[in-house]
Design a protein around this motif. Structure first.
Motif, PDB file in Angstrom:
ATOM      1  N   VAL A 106       3.977   3.105  -3.930  1.00 11.08           N
ATOM      2  CA  VAL A 106       5.131   3.208  -4.823  1.00 11.08           C
ATOM      3  C   VAL A 106       5.922   1.899  -4.839  1.00 11.08           C
ATOM      4  O   VAL A 106       6.272   1.370  -5.907  1.00 11.08           O
ATOM      5  N   ALA A 107       6.206   1.369  -3.667  1.00  9.93           N
ATOM      6  CA  ALA A 107       7.005   0.142  -3.584  1.00  9.93           C
ATOM      7  C   ALA A 107       6.230  -1.067  -4.082  1.00  9.93           C
ATOM      8  O   ALA A 107       6.795  -1.939  -4.756  1.00  9.93           O
ATOM      9  N   VAL A 108       4.954  -1.135  -3.759  1.00 13.57           N
ATOM     10  CA  VAL A 108       4.163  -2.300  -4.161  1.00 13.57           C
ATOM     11  C   VAL A 108       3.952  -2.313  -5.670  1.00 13.57           C
ATOM     12  O   VAL A 108       3.990  -3.374  -6.308  1.00 13.57           O
ATOM     13  N   ALA A 109       3.744  -1.139  -6.282  1.00 14.09           N
ATOM     14  CA  ALA A 109       3.644  -1.078  -7.743  1.00 14.09           C
ATOM     15  C   ALA A 109       4.935  -1.591  -8.376  1.00 14.09           C
ATOM     16  O   ALA A 109       4.902  -2.352  -9.364  1.00 14.09           O
ATOM     17  N   ARG A 110       6.067  -1.208  -7.826  1.00 12.60           N
ATOM     18  CA  ARG A 110       7.358  -1.691  -8.339  1.00 12.60           C
ATOM     19  C   ARG A 110       7.478  -3.197  -8.190  1.00 12.60           C
ATOM     20  O   ARG A 110       7.919  -3.894  -9.114  1.00 12.60           O
ATOM     21  N   PHE A 111       7.085  -3.709  -7.032  1.00  7.32           N
ATOM     22  CA  PHE A 111       7.178  -5.153  -6.805  1.00  7.32           C
ATOM     23  C   PHE A 111       6.312  -5.923  -7.795  1.00  7.32           C
ATOM     24  O   PHE A 111       6.754  -6.910  -8.401  1.00  7.32           O
ATOM     25  N   ILE A 112       5.074  -5.482  -7.983  1.00  7.01           N
ATOM     26  CA  ILE A 112       4.174  -6.191  -8.893  1.00  7.01           C
ATOM     27  C   ILE A 112       4.717  -6.155 -10.313  1.00  7.01           C
ATOM     28  O   ILE A 112       4.679  -7.158 -11.039  1.00  7.01           O
ATOM     29  N   ARG A 128      -4.706   1.486  -9.512  1.00  6.41           N
ATOM     30  CA  ARG A 128      -4.991   2.119  -8.217  1.00  6.41           C
ATOM     31  C   ARG A 128      -3.694   2.459  -7.479  1.00  6.41           C
ATOM     32  O   ARG A 128      -3.565   3.539  -6.886  1.00  6.41           O
ATOM     33  N   LEU A 129      -2.728   1.555  -7.515  1.00 10.10           N
ATOM     34  CA  LEU A 129      -1.461   1.817  -6.837  1.00 10.10           C
ATOM     35  C   LEU A 129      -0.758   3.033  -7.430  1.00 10.10           C
ATOM     36  O   LEU A 129      -0.190   3.850  -6.695  1.00 10.10           O
ATOM     37  N   ARG A 130      -0.808   3.158  -8.741  1.00 10.14           N
ATOM     38  CA  ARG A 130      -0.185   4.323  -9.380  1.00 10.14           C
ATOM     39  C   ARG A 130      -0.920   5.605  -9.016  1.00 10.14           C
ATOM     40  O   ARG A 130      -0.287   6.645  -8.772  1.00 10.14           O
ATOM     41  N   GLU A 131      -2.233   5.549  -8.955  1.00 10.23           N
ATOM     42  CA  GLU A 131      -3.008   6.730  -8.558  1.00 10.23           C
ATOM     43  C   GLU A 131      -2.633   7.180  -7.152  1.00 10.23           C
ATOM     44  O   GLU A 131      -2.401   8.372  -6.903  1.00 10.23           O
ATOM     45  N   ARG A 132      -2.550   6.234  -6.231  1.00 12.73           N
ATOM     46  CA  ARG A 132      -2.197   6.571  -4.848  1.00 12.73           C
ATOM     47  C   ARG A 132      -0.738   7.006  -4.742  1.00 12.73           C
ATOM     48  O   ARG A 132      -0.387   7.847  -3.903  1.00 12.73           O
ATOM     49  N   SER A 133       0.118   6.436  -5.591  1.00 17.89           N
ATOM     50  CA  SER A 133       1.517   6.869  -5.623  1.00 17.89           C
ATOM     51  C   SER A 133       1.613   8.341  -5.992  1.00 17.89           C
ATOM     52  O   SER A 133       2.351   9.116  -5.359  1.00 17.89           O
ATOM     53  N   HIS A 134       0.879   8.732  -7.004  1.00 18.47           N
ATOM     54  CA  HIS A 134       0.921  10.135  -7.431  1.00 18.47           C
ATOM     55  C   HIS A 134       0.379  11.058  -6.341  1.00 18.47           C
ATOM     56  O   HIS A 134       0.872  12.187  -6.185  1.00 18.47           O
ATOM     57  N   ALA A 135      -0.599  10.613  -5.582  1.00 19.98           N
ATOM     58  CA  ALA A 135      -1.102  11.428  -4.478  1.00 19.98           C
ATOM     59  C   ALA A 135       0.002  11.683  -3.453  1.00 19.98           C
ATOM     60  O   ALA A 135       0.163  12.811  -2.953  1.00 19.98           O
ATOM     61  N   ALA A 136       0.787  10.641  -3.139  1.00 19.70           N
ATOM     62  CA  ALA A 136       1.890  10.799  -2.185  1.00 19.70           C
ATOM     63  C   ALA A 136       2.981  11.684  -2.750  1.00 19.70           C
ATOM     64  O   ALA A 136       3.530  12.556  -2.046  1.00 19.70           O
ATOM     65  N   LEU A 137       3.302  11.497  -4.018  1.00 18.75           N
ATOM     66  CA  LEU A 137       4.358  12.303  -4.634  1.00 18.75           C
ATOM     67  C   LEU A 137       3.970  13.773  -4.710  1.00 18.75           C
ATOM     68  O   LEU A 137       4.831  14.652  -4.582  1.00 18.75           O
ATOM     69  N   GLN A 138       2.695  14.043  -4.884  1.00 19.40           N
ATOM     70  CA  GLN A 138       2.249  15.434  -4.913  1.00 19.40           C
ATOM     71  C   GLN A 138       2.435  16.098  -3.553  1.00 19.40           C
ATOM     72  O   GLN A 138       2.810  17.273  -3.471  1.00 19.40           O
ATOM     73  N   VAL A 139       2.186  15.352  -2.479  1.00 21.80           N
ATOM     74  CA  VAL A 139       2.445  15.885  -1.132  1.00 21.80           C
ATOM     75  C   VAL A 139       3.922  16.234  -0.983  1.00 21.80           C
ATOM     76  O   VAL A 139       4.285  17.291  -0.440  1.00 21.80           O
ATOM     77  N   VAL A 168      13.155   4.939  -7.702  1.00 22.08           N
ATOM     78  CA  VAL A 168      12.885   3.853  -8.652  1.00 22.08           C
ATOM     79  C   VAL A 168      11.390   3.701  -8.909  1.00 22.08           C
ATOM     80  O   VAL A 168      10.926   2.640  -9.328  1.00 22.08           O
ATOM     81  N   ALA A 169      10.632   4.765  -8.689  1.00 24.17           N
ATOM     82  CA  ALA A 169       9.191   4.708  -8.904  1.00 24.17           C
ATOM     83  C   ALA A 169       8.848   4.328 -10.336  1.00 24.17           C
ATOM     84  O   ALA A 169       7.829   3.682 -10.599  1.00 24.17           O
ATOM     85  N   GLY A 170       9.703   4.709 -11.275  1.00 24.33           N
ATOM     86  CA  GLY A 170       9.468   4.379 -12.669  1.00 24.33           C
ATOM     87  C   GLY A 170       9.387   2.893 -12.939  1.00 24.33           C
ATOM     88  O   GLY A 170       8.727   2.467 -13.904  1.00 24.33           O
ATOM     89  N   HIS A 171      10.027   2.073 -12.104  1.00 24.12           N
ATOM     90  CA  HIS A 171       9.935   0.626 -12.275  1.00 24.12           C
ATOM     91  C   HIS A 171       8.492   0.139 -12.163  1.00 24.12           C
ATOM     92  O   HIS A 171       8.127  -0.875 -12.757  1.00 24.12           O
ATOM     93  N   GLY A 172       7.698   0.857 -11.392  1.00 25.15           N
ATOM     94  CA  GLY A 172       6.290   0.497 -11.226  1.00 25.15           C
ATOM     95  C   GLY A 172       5.365   1.272 -12.134  1.00 25.15           C
ATOM     96  O   GLY A 172       4.145   1.222 -11.970  1.00 25.15           O
ATOM     97  N   GLY A 173       5.943   1.990 -13.096  1.00 25.03           N
ATOM     98  CA  GLY A 173       5.131   2.762 -14.026  1.00 25.03           C
ATOM     99  C   GLY A 173       4.641   4.084 -13.464  1.00 25.03           C
ATOM    100  O   GLY A 173       3.665   4.644 -13.958  1.00 25.03           O
ATOM    101  N   VAL A 174       5.332   4.599 -12.452  1.00 24.88           N
ATOM    102  CA  VAL A 174       4.962   5.885 -11.850  1.00 24.88           C
ATOM    103  C   VAL A 174       5.916   6.943 -12.397  1.00 24.88           C
ATOM    104  O   VAL A 174       7.092   6.977 -12.036  1.00 24.88           O
ATOM    105  N   ASP A 175       5.399   7.808 -13.236  1.00 30.72           N
ATOM    106  CA  ASP A 175       6.205   8.813 -13.933  1.00 30.72           C
ATOM    107  C   ASP A 175       6.506   9.990 -13.016  1.00 30.72           C
ATOM    108  O   ASP A 175       5.598  10.567 -12.404  1.00 30.72           O
TER     109      ASP A 175
END
Length: 213
Positions: A106-112, A128-139, A168-175
């Motif tokens: 989540v943080a690295v997607a935002r940084f990039i 890939r970062l967004r995919e893994r972000s969603h896995a964490a958010l689902q948990v 601020v996950a949205g900054h990295g394109g994580v909806d």
């Protein structure tokens, strides 16, 4: 007075500011712009040889790094960290989850998205970062369907740790739309006494975020 050496746009640094504000504990903030190499100076490396923010500097000169370790230190003996052995372990479990399964994505997607040029090769990592972000958010979503908080039944430092970059996950394109329980939890955190929000990205970062697919 303790000093916090941190970079204001960083969620890891903001964790400490949020806790200190909610504790009502005085502190001095020392801005260190890690995006401009200020964590690599000899002066900063003397505080943290690992060259990362945040760092807390105590009145006696001792220093402590790693955001969640600092949260634990500051919260000890306060309502933000239980004194029950099992509940403390539950809190630490979620804080470790944040550092190993959540923040690296989540943080690295935002940084990039906000702090690298549009032609940076690192942007190839975003799917890939967004995919893994969603896995964490689902948990997190599954937990929050049955629990209000992450800190063993109360608002505490595990919530602060997880809130910082989730909000601020949205900054990295994580909806966050698919996670209603998580969004309700974010609102509960924002409603806690003494809450302070992470500053908005500056104009350059905001423009990069806006242009990131």
């Amino acid at each position: 007075m303790i000093a916090i050496h941190g970079f204001s746009p960083s969620g890891n640094c903001h964790k400490l500011k949020l806790l200190l504000e909610q504790l009502g504990q005085p502190y001095r903030w020392v801005e260190v712009d890690s995006s401009r190499g200020q964590t690599r100076t000899p002066q900063f490396l003397a505080l943290n040889p690992n060259g990362k923010v945040p760092v807390i500097e105590l009145e006696d000169g001792r220093t402590l790094s790693e955001s969640n370790a600092i949260l634990y230190y500051l919260a000890d003996g306060t309502p933000f960290l239980s004194d029950d052995r099992w509940e403390r372990a539950q809190t630490l479990s979620w804080m470790n989850f944040e550092q190993y399964s959540h923040e690296p994505y989540v943080a690295v997607a935002r940084f990039i998205a906000g702090w690298t040029p549009l032609d940076s090769p690192r942007r190839a990592e975003l799917p890939r970062l967004r995919e893994r972000s969603h896995a964490a958010l689902q948990v997190m979503e599954i937990h929050l369907r049955e629990h209000d908080w992450f800190s063993a039944g109360r608002y505490g430092i595990a919530d602060i740790a997880l809130f910082a970059y989730t909000d601020v996950a949205g900054h990295g394109g994580v909806d966050l739309t698919p996670y209603p329980a998580l969004r309700s939890w974010l609102a509960r955190v924002r409603a806690t006494p003494g809450f302070v929000a992470l500053p908005e990205p500056d104009a350059v970062a905001a423009e990069l975020i806006a242009q990131t697919p």
